[in-house]
Design a protein around this motif. Structure first.
Motif, PDB file in Angstrom:
ATOM      1  N   LEU A   5       3.408  12.408  -6.066  1.00  0.00           N
ATOM      2  CA  LEU A   5       4.002  12.436  -4.731  1.00  0.00           C
ATOM      3  C   LEU A   5       5.435  12.955  -4.764  1.00  0.00           C
ATOM      4  O   LEU A   5       5.835  13.777  -3.935  1.00  0.00           O
ATOM      5  CB  LEU A   5       3.972  11.028  -4.118  1.00  0.00           C
ATOM      6  N   GLN A   6       6.188  12.487  -5.738  1.00  0.00           N
ATOM      7  CA  GLN A   6       7.590  12.895  -5.812  1.00  0.00           C
ATOM      8  C   GLN A   6       7.735  14.355  -6.210  1.00  0.00           C
ATOM      9  O   GLN A   6       8.698  15.018  -5.824  1.00  0.00           O
ATOM     10  CB  GLN A   6       8.350  11.975  -6.763  1.00  0.00           C
ATOM     11  N   SER A   7       6.776  14.856  -6.957  1.00  0.00           N
ATOM     12  CA  SER A   7       6.784  16.276  -7.310  1.00  0.00           C
ATOM     13  C   SER A   7       6.431  17.131  -6.095  1.00  0.00           C
ATOM     14  O   SER A   7       7.011  18.198  -5.878  1.00  0.00           O
ATOM     15  CB  SER A   7       5.792  16.541  -8.448  1.00  0.00           C
ATOM     16  N   LEU A   8       5.488  16.641  -5.287  1.00  0.00           N
ATOM     17  CA  LEU A   8       5.060  17.381  -4.101  1.00  0.00           C
ATOM     18  C   LEU A   8       6.079  17.309  -2.972  1.00  0.00           C
ATOM     19  O   LEU A   8       6.268  18.272  -2.237  1.00  0.00           O
ATOM     20  CB  LEU A   8       3.711  16.833  -3.618  1.00  0.00           C
ATOM     21  N   TYR A   9       6.713  16.143  -2.837  1.00  0.00           N
ATOM     22  CA  TYR A   9       7.635  15.914  -1.725  1.00  0.00           C
ATOM     23  C   TYR A   9       8.949  15.333  -2.252  1.00  0.00           C
ATOM     24  O   TYR A   9       9.271  14.169  -2.016  1.00  0.00           O
ATOM     25  CB  TYR A   9       7.003  14.983  -0.690  1.00  0.00           C
ATOM     26  N   PRO A  10       9.725  16.147  -2.966  1.00  0.00           N
ATOM     27  CA  PRO A  10      10.966  15.645  -3.573  1.00  0.00           C
ATOM     28  C   PRO A  10      12.048  15.296  -2.556  1.00  0.00           C
ATOM     29  O   PRO A  10      12.997  14.583  -2.881  1.00  0.00           O
ATOM     30  CB  PRO A  10      11.411  16.805  -4.475  1.00  0.00           C
ATOM     31  N   GLN A  11      11.903  15.777  -1.330  1.00  0.00           N
ATOM     32  CA  GLN A  11      12.907  15.502  -0.310  1.00  0.00           C
ATOM     33  C   GLN A  11      12.677  14.151   0.371  1.00  0.00           C
ATOM     34  O   GLN A  11      13.540  13.674   1.131  1.00  0.00           O
ATOM     35  CB  GLN A  11      12.896  16.617   0.752  1.00  0.00           C
ATOM     36  N   SER A  12      11.554  13.534   0.122  1.00  0.00           N
ATOM     37  CA  SER A  12      11.232  12.260   0.772  1.00  0.00           C
ATOM     38  C   SER A  12      11.887  11.094   0.047  1.00  0.00           C
ATOM     39  O   SER A  12      12.252  11.196  -1.129  1.00  0.00           O
ATOM     40  CB  SER A  12       9.716  12.055   0.810  1.00  0.00           C
ATOM     41  N   ASN A  13      12.037   9.980   0.753  1.00  0.00           N
ATOM     42  CA  ASN A  13      12.532   8.736   0.162  1.00  0.00           C
ATOM     43  C   ASN A  13      11.338   7.827  -0.127  1.00  0.00           C
ATOM     44  O   ASN A  13      10.379   7.784   0.645  1.00  0.00           O
ATOM     45  CB  ASN A  13      13.498   8.032   1.112  1.00  0.00           C
ATOM     46  N   TYR A  14      11.431   7.088  -1.238  1.00  0.00           N
ATOM     47  CA  TYR A  14      10.313   6.254  -1.662  1.00  0.00           C
ATOM     48  C   TYR A  14      10.761   4.819  -1.918  1.00  0.00           C
ATOM     49  O   TYR A  14      11.754   4.590  -2.607  1.00  0.00           O
ATOM     50  CB  TYR A  14       9.689   6.822  -2.948  1.00  0.00           C
ATOM     51  N   ASP A  15      10.018   3.891  -1.347  1.00  0.00           N
ATOM     52  CA  ASP A  15      10.181   2.468  -1.658  1.00  0.00           C
ATOM     53  C   ASP A  15       8.910   2.010  -2.345  1.00  0.00           C
ATOM     54  O   ASP A  15       7.802   2.188  -1.801  1.00  0.00           O
ATOM     55  CB  ASP A  15      10.412   1.648  -0.388  1.00  0.00           C
ATOM     56  N   VAL A  16       9.046   1.432  -3.533  1.00  0.00           N
ATOM     57  CA  VAL A  16       7.890   1.013  -4.328  1.00  0.00           C
ATOM     58  C   VAL A  16       7.922  -0.501  -4.484  1.00  0.00           C
ATOM     59  O   VAL A  16       8.907  -1.064  -4.970  1.00  0.00           O
ATOM     60  CB  VAL A  16       7.901   1.695  -5.713  1.00  0.00           C
ATOM     61  N   PHE A  17       6.826  -1.150  -4.088  1.00  0.00           N
ATOM     62  CA  PHE A  17       6.739  -2.609  -4.148  1.00  0.00           C
ATOM     63  C   PHE A  17       5.768  -3.005  -5.254  1.00  0.00           C
ATOM     64  O   PHE A  17       4.614  -2.588  -5.270  1.00  0.00           O
ATOM     65  CB  PHE A  17       6.273  -3.165  -2.798  1.00  0.00           C
ATOM     66  N   LEU A  18       6.255  -3.807  -6.204  1.00  0.00           N
ATOM     67  CA  LEU A  18       5.478  -4.222  -7.374  1.00  0.00           C
ATOM     68  C   LEU A  18       5.320  -5.738  -7.357  1.00  0.00           C
ATOM     69  O   LEU A  18       6.301  -6.473  -7.433  1.00  0.00           O
ATOM     70  CB  LEU A  18       6.177  -3.765  -8.653  1.00  0.00           C
ATOM     71  N   LYS A  19       4.077  -6.168  -7.257  1.00  0.00           N
ATOM     72  CA  LYS A  19       3.827  -7.595  -7.049  1.00  0.00           C
ATOM     73  C   LYS A  19       4.146  -8.435  -8.281  1.00  0.00           C
ATOM     74  O   LYS A  19       4.763  -9.500  -8.179  1.00  0.00           O
ATOM     75  CB  LYS A  19       2.380  -7.817  -6.625  1.00  0.00           C
ATOM     76  N   HIS A  20       3.687  -8.009  -9.454  1.00  0.00           N
ATOM     77  CA  HIS A  20       3.779  -8.864 -10.642  1.00  0.00           C
ATOM     78  C   HIS A  20       4.866  -8.436 -11.623  1.00  0.00           C
ATOM     79  O   HIS A  20       5.072  -9.104 -12.634  1.00  0.00           O
ATOM     80  CB  HIS A  20       2.434  -8.911 -11.365  1.00  0.00           C
ATOM     81  N   ASP A  21       5.553  -7.345 -11.332  1.00  0.00           N
ATOM     82  CA  ASP A  21       6.567  -6.843 -12.264  1.00  0.00           C
ATOM     83  C   ASP A  21       7.952  -7.390 -11.929  1.00  0.00           C
ATOM     84  O   ASP A  21       8.221  -7.814 -10.805  1.00  0.00           O
ATOM     85  CB  ASP A  21       6.593  -5.321 -12.249  1.00  0.00           C
ATOM     86  N   THR A  22       8.813  -7.340 -12.943  1.00  0.00           N
ATOM     87  CA  THR A  22      10.199  -7.789 -12.764  1.00  0.00           C
ATOM     88  C   THR A  22      11.199  -6.647 -12.932  1.00  0.00           C
ATOM     89  O   THR A  22      12.370  -6.793 -12.613  1.00  0.00           O
ATOM     90  CB  THR A  22      10.545  -8.900 -13.776  1.00  0.00           C
ATOM     91  N   HIS A  23      10.737  -5.517 -13.474  1.00  0.00           N
ATOM     92  CA  HIS A  23      11.600  -4.353 -13.660  1.00  0.00           C
ATOM     93  C   HIS A  23      10.721  -3.132 -13.865  1.00  0.00           C
ATOM     94  O   HIS A  23       9.534  -3.251 -14.173  1.00  0.00           O
ATOM     95  CB  HIS A  23      12.526  -4.542 -14.871  1.00  0.00           C
TER      96      HIS A  23
END
Length: 357
Positions: A5-23
């Motif tokens: 996604l970031q390669s296709l749309y580098p101008q977009s902003n991304y928020d990523v939500f990870l349920k079980h991760d800490t970093h």
């Protein structure tokens, strides 16, 4: 998917939500303006509602163009967000979590998804049959494989020494989680087939990589079949060693019958290894209907035995399986990251959301 996604749309902003991760993992690079939100520090009893609240709260505040839920269970929160703010959402259907859905809230969320990305035609067909969905809203987006991580190499000397194997010894490998719910992976059937395989190939050895609560039962089955001298339960193997185990084997075998896709097949193929899967699930897609490997009835121990004997003796009627470099190139062409990215781009382009991204 995020990398694509970031390669296709580098101008977009991304928020990523990870349920079980800490970093986030340091070896993965993302666009500078990508924001990660972690719920892994919360205790399990409250983690799910907090994770859902993060999704809905941030969604209402930031009003994203699109929400992509990479697991069906997260789709319920995306549905709430759509009901409250009209934000479209897509979801990914992998396998077992997408079949036999009975939760009304999840069924509702699935029906209101703007697009469902199924990892295989098998998963797509099961969802369509069981949930009575509109076929036009489901696209197939096969899984990909990191070809730079899984490469052809000689049998690792340290593993030959560790297990006291001879370089020419025939080795069968399965990589699977040994959980009670994962018995459909087919390792039982391979164990039952081993006595027949040993009659044709006396020095054959079977390695199972993976750990889980099903291990004591597997050990009992090995003892019952008197296979202690030709089966190794390798347990957990770190990611950095997994490629070595693929290169150690002469055939990768997982005759499963409830696999949504099976990335392990791609990993073995990227290492140039002959590969065997079941003919009743997503392995059909991963092995391209038999073009990339052998497909067998996962309930037929005799067929599994005979096919593995053929493969190990070099007589299986698919010459591509014995051309490691060609096999590797074929799986890269079909399932490599570039192909994955092109598939995703095509799906987005042909969807209403494409013009907004």
């Amino acid at each position: 998917m995020l990398e694509a996604l970031q390669s296709l749309y580098p101008q977009s902003n991304y928020d990523v939500f990870l349920k079980h991760d800490t970093h986030s993992l340091p070896e993965f690079s993302f666009l500078v303006h990508t924001r990660f939100h972690f719920s892994g520090n919360w205790s399990l009893p409250v983690r799910t509602p907090i994770f859902a609240a993060q999704l809905v709260g941030n969604g209402l505040r930031k009003r994203p163009t699109l929400v992509i839920s990479t697991h069906l269970n997260f789709t319920v929160a995306a549905y709430w967000l759509k009901q409250l703010a009209g934000i479209p959402y897509w979801t990914v259907a992998h396998g077992i979590e997408a079949w036999d859905i009975e939760r009304p809230t999840l069924q509702t969320a699935l029906h209101h998804a703007d697009r469902i990305l199924a990892v295989s035609s098998y998963t797509r067909d099961r969802i369509l049959k069981e949930q009575n969905l509109n076929p036009s809203k489901i696209s197939i987006l096969p899984n990909t494989v990191d070809a730079s991580r899984f490469q052809i190499a000689a049998k690792p000397a340290y593993l030959l020494e560790q297990y006291n194997f001879q370089p020419e010894q025939a080795i069968i490998l399965t990589v699977a989680r040994l959980a009670e719910a994962k018995r459909h992976k087919g390792y039982d059937q391979i164990l039952e087939a081993l006595p027949q395989i040993r009659q044709a190939i006396p020095n054959v050895h079977y390695i199972i990589v993976g750990k889980g609560k099903d291990q004591p039962r597997i050990e009992q089955l090995i003892a019952q079949l008197e296979l202690q001298d030709c089966v190794t339960l390798a347990g957990f193997v770190p990611d950095q060693q997994l490629c070595d185990y693929y290169n150690l084997c002469d055939v990768f075998a997982m005759p499963s019958k409830r696999e949504g896709f099976g990335i392990v097949y791609l990993e073995a193929l990227a290492c140039g290894k002959p590969t065997l899967g079941g003919n009743q699930d997503g392995a059909i897609d991963a092995l391209c209907h038999g073009e990339l490997g052998a497909l067998v009835n996962p309930d037929d121990v005799g067929e599994i035995a005979q096919t593995l004997i053929q493969i190990l003796q070099g007589t299986y009627p698919n010459p591509l399986m014995y051309k490691p470099e060609a096999l590797r190139q074929k799986v890269i062409d079909t399932f490599g990251f570039e192909r994955f990215q092109k598939n995703l781009a095509e799906i987005i382009k042909n969807s209403p959301i494409g013009a907004e991204l």
